[in-house]
Design a protein around this motif. Sequence first.
Motif, short mmCIF file in Angstrom:
data_model
loop_
_atom_site.label_atom_id
_atom_site.label_comp_id
_atom_site.label_asym_id
_atom_site.label_seq_id
_atom_site.Cartn_x
_atom_site.Cartn_y
_atom_site.Cartn_z
N ALA A 131 -9.90 2.28 -15.86
CA ALA A 131 -10.89 1.51 -15.09
C ALA A 131 -10.38 0.09 -14.84
CB ALA A 131 -12.21 1.47 -15.84
N ALA A 132 -9.79 -0.53 -15.86
CA ALA A 132 -9.26 -1.88 -15.70
C ALA A 132 -8.10 -1.90 -14.71
CB ALA A 132 -8.80 -2.42 -17.05
N MET A 133 -7.26 -0.87 -14.73
CA MET A 133 -6.15 -0.79 -13.78
C MET A 133 -6.66 -0.66 -12.35
SD MET A 133 -3.22 -1.09 -15.30
CE MET A 133 -2.01 -0.31 -14.24
N ARG A 134 -7.68 0.16 -12.16
CA ARG A 134 -8.26 0.32 -10.82
C ARG A 134 -8.88 -0.98 -10.33
NH1 ARG A 134 -9.81 5.62 -12.74
NH2 ARG A 134 -11.82 4.78 -13.44
N GLN A 135 -9.56 -1.69 -11.20
CA GLN A 135 -10.17 -2.96 -10.82
C GLN A 135 -9.12 -4.01 -10.47
OE1 GLN A 135 -12.63 -3.84 -14.20
NE2 GLN A 135 -14.12 -2.22 -13.74
N THR A 136 -8.03 -4.02 -11.24
CA THR A 136 -6.94 -4.97 -10.95
C THR A 136 -6.31 -4.67 -9.60
OG1 THR A 136 -6.49 -5.20 -13.32
CG2 THR A 136 -4.78 -5.93 -11.80
N LYS A 137 -6.10 -3.39 -9.32
CA LYS A 137 -5.53 -3.01 -8.03
C LYS A 137 -6.43 -3.43 -6.88
CE LYS A 137 -5.47 1.35 -6.80
NZ LYS A 137 -5.07 2.78 -6.69
N VAL A 150 -7.59 -7.11 -2.32
CA VAL A 150 -8.59 -7.92 -1.61
C VAL A 150 -8.18 -9.39 -1.58
CG1 VAL A 150 -10.98 -8.73 -1.65
CG2 VAL A 150 -10.47 -6.32 -2.08
N LEU A 151 -7.87 -9.94 -2.77
CA LEU A 151 -7.57 -11.37 -2.86
C LEU A 151 -6.17 -11.71 -2.34
CD1 LEU A 151 -9.04 -12.20 -6.38
CD2 LEU A 151 -10.07 -12.63 -4.15
N GLY A 152 -5.23 -10.81 -2.57
CA GLY A 152 -3.86 -11.11 -2.18
C GLY A 152 -3.56 -10.87 -0.72
N THR A 177 0.83 -1.20 0.00
CA THR A 177 0.00 0.00 0.00
C THR A 177 0.87 1.25 0.00
OG1 THR A 177 -1.76 -1.18 1.18
CG2 THR A 177 -1.83 1.23 1.22
N LEU A 178 1.96 1.22 0.77
CA LEU A 178 2.89 2.36 0.75
C LEU A 178 3.45 2.58 -0.65
CD1 LEU A 178 5.06 1.94 4.00
CD2 LEU A 178 3.20 3.55 3.57
N ALA A 179 3.80 1.50 -1.34
CA ALA A 179 4.33 1.62 -2.70
C ALA A 179 3.28 2.19 -3.64
CB ALA A 179 4.82 0.26 -3.19
N LEU A 180 2.03 1.76 -3.49
CA LEU A 180 0.96 2.28 -4.34
C LEU A 180 0.75 3.78 -4.13
CD1 LEU A 180 -1.68 -0.59 -4.00
CD2 LEU A 180 -0.34 -0.03 -6.03
N ARG A 181 0.78 4.19 -2.88
CA ARG A 181 0.61 5.62 -2.59
C ARG A 181 1.78 6.43 -3.12
NH1 ARG A 181 -1.89 5.81 3.61
NH2 ARG A 181 -3.87 4.79 3.10
N ALA A 235 -2.30 -11.26 -9.92
CA ALA A 235 -2.79 -9.93 -10.30
C ALA A 235 -1.85 -8.84 -9.77
CB ALA A 235 -4.21 -9.72 -9.76
N GLU A 236 -1.34 -9.04 -8.57
CA GLU A 236 -0.40 -8.05 -8.00
C GLU A 236 0.84 -7.93 -8.86
OE1 GLU A 236 3.06 -6.53 -6.22
OE2 GLU A 236 2.80 -8.69 -6.58
N ARG A 237 1.40 -9.06 -9.28
CA ARG A 237 2.62 -9.02 -10.07
C ARG A 237 2.36 -8.43 -11.46
NH1 ARG A 237 6.78 -11.18 -7.92
NH2 ARG A 237 5.70 -10.15 -6.19
N TRP A 238 1.19 -8.72 -12.03
CA TRP A 238 0.82 -8.11 -13.31
C TRP A 238 0.74 -6.59 -13.15
CZ3 TRP A 238 -2.79 -4.83 -15.27
CH2 TRP A 238 -2.93 -4.78 -16.66
N PHE A 239 0.11 -6.14 -12.08
CA PHE A 239 -0.04 -4.71 -11.85
C PHE A 239 1.32 -4.04 -11.64
CE2 PHE A 239 -0.96 -0.86 -9.48
CZ PHE A 239 -2.10 -0.37 -10.09
N PHE A 240 2.23 -4.74 -10.96
CA PHE A 240 3.58 -4.21 -10.73
C PHE A 240 4.24 -3.82 -12.04
CE2 PHE A 240 8.14 -5.17 -10.67
CZ PHE A 240 8.59 -4.26 -9.73
#
Length: 310
Positions: free
Chosen positions: A243-249, A254-256, A193-197, A289-294
Amino acid sequence: MHPAFSIVFFTTLAGVAQGLVVALALAVLLGPAPSVGFLSAALLLAGVLLLLGLGASFLHLGRPERAWRAVLMWRTSWMSREVIVLPAFIGIVAVWWLALRWGVVTPWATLLPVAALVGAAVLWYCTAMIYACVRFIQEWAHPLTLVNYTLIGLSSGLVLACALAAGYGEAALLRAVAPWALIATLAAWFTRTLALRRNAALKPKSTLQSATGIRAPQLVQKSMGMSAGSFNTREFFHGMGLAAMRQTKLAFLVLGFALPSLLLAWGLLGGPAAVWWLALLVQAPGLVAERWFFFAQARHPQNLYYQQVS
């Protein structure tokens, strides 16, 4: 960047295997030591995961038969160092498994778990530094990249260790590992979460204005003079909308992290044995999904030019 699923699966599978090996090594060194049968089966699973990850990484290569050349740049390339460390780590896991199968005890009973801990740590460092050392991609060039690779790997490996311990009836090991699995998952959630912010607040060092020397505030590129896509348009941008990026995040948070944390807490409070497997099954797609988003979140400077084909 355009995430290559071969690399997504490689880093995810290798991270799970590393976390599992770390859990097993610490259990052997600090207790409670699991049974030889459980330890042998878990090490075999870790080895299979590492080999699957290694196999997936070959799918990313244009000429797989030349993969051996990657080791030649070990003095300057973190990827070359990873290519050296990964087979060495697989070798340590294989030797440890063979030692158990052959009934070899001291001094290897202590040396091999220590070697496995060192190997896992070095592999995490090499893998994370492949991305953290790329200074022109601001989303990666930060110590949190290394922290997140390590903590996410630990979390997934410890959750897998809990599920295996519950399935094999290793109650003492489960009681010892489960709290650390929850702590690692919460810590990974916090640092991710820190990295996302941090990434959300980044300001690009280069803009269309600085690249062209035109200071107009509303400067917009209409065409790059091409009628079709190219390697640059395919490999350096994922092509997904906001929108797809927000949904993936949201999905990977939630799942990870969120749901696995709740399930692990439920297990610690006396939930059924199936809860540990449920946590594992929920977390697995979340971490993919997290690694894809990274990879997808990384903005390559070349996209200042390769923005639009018209």
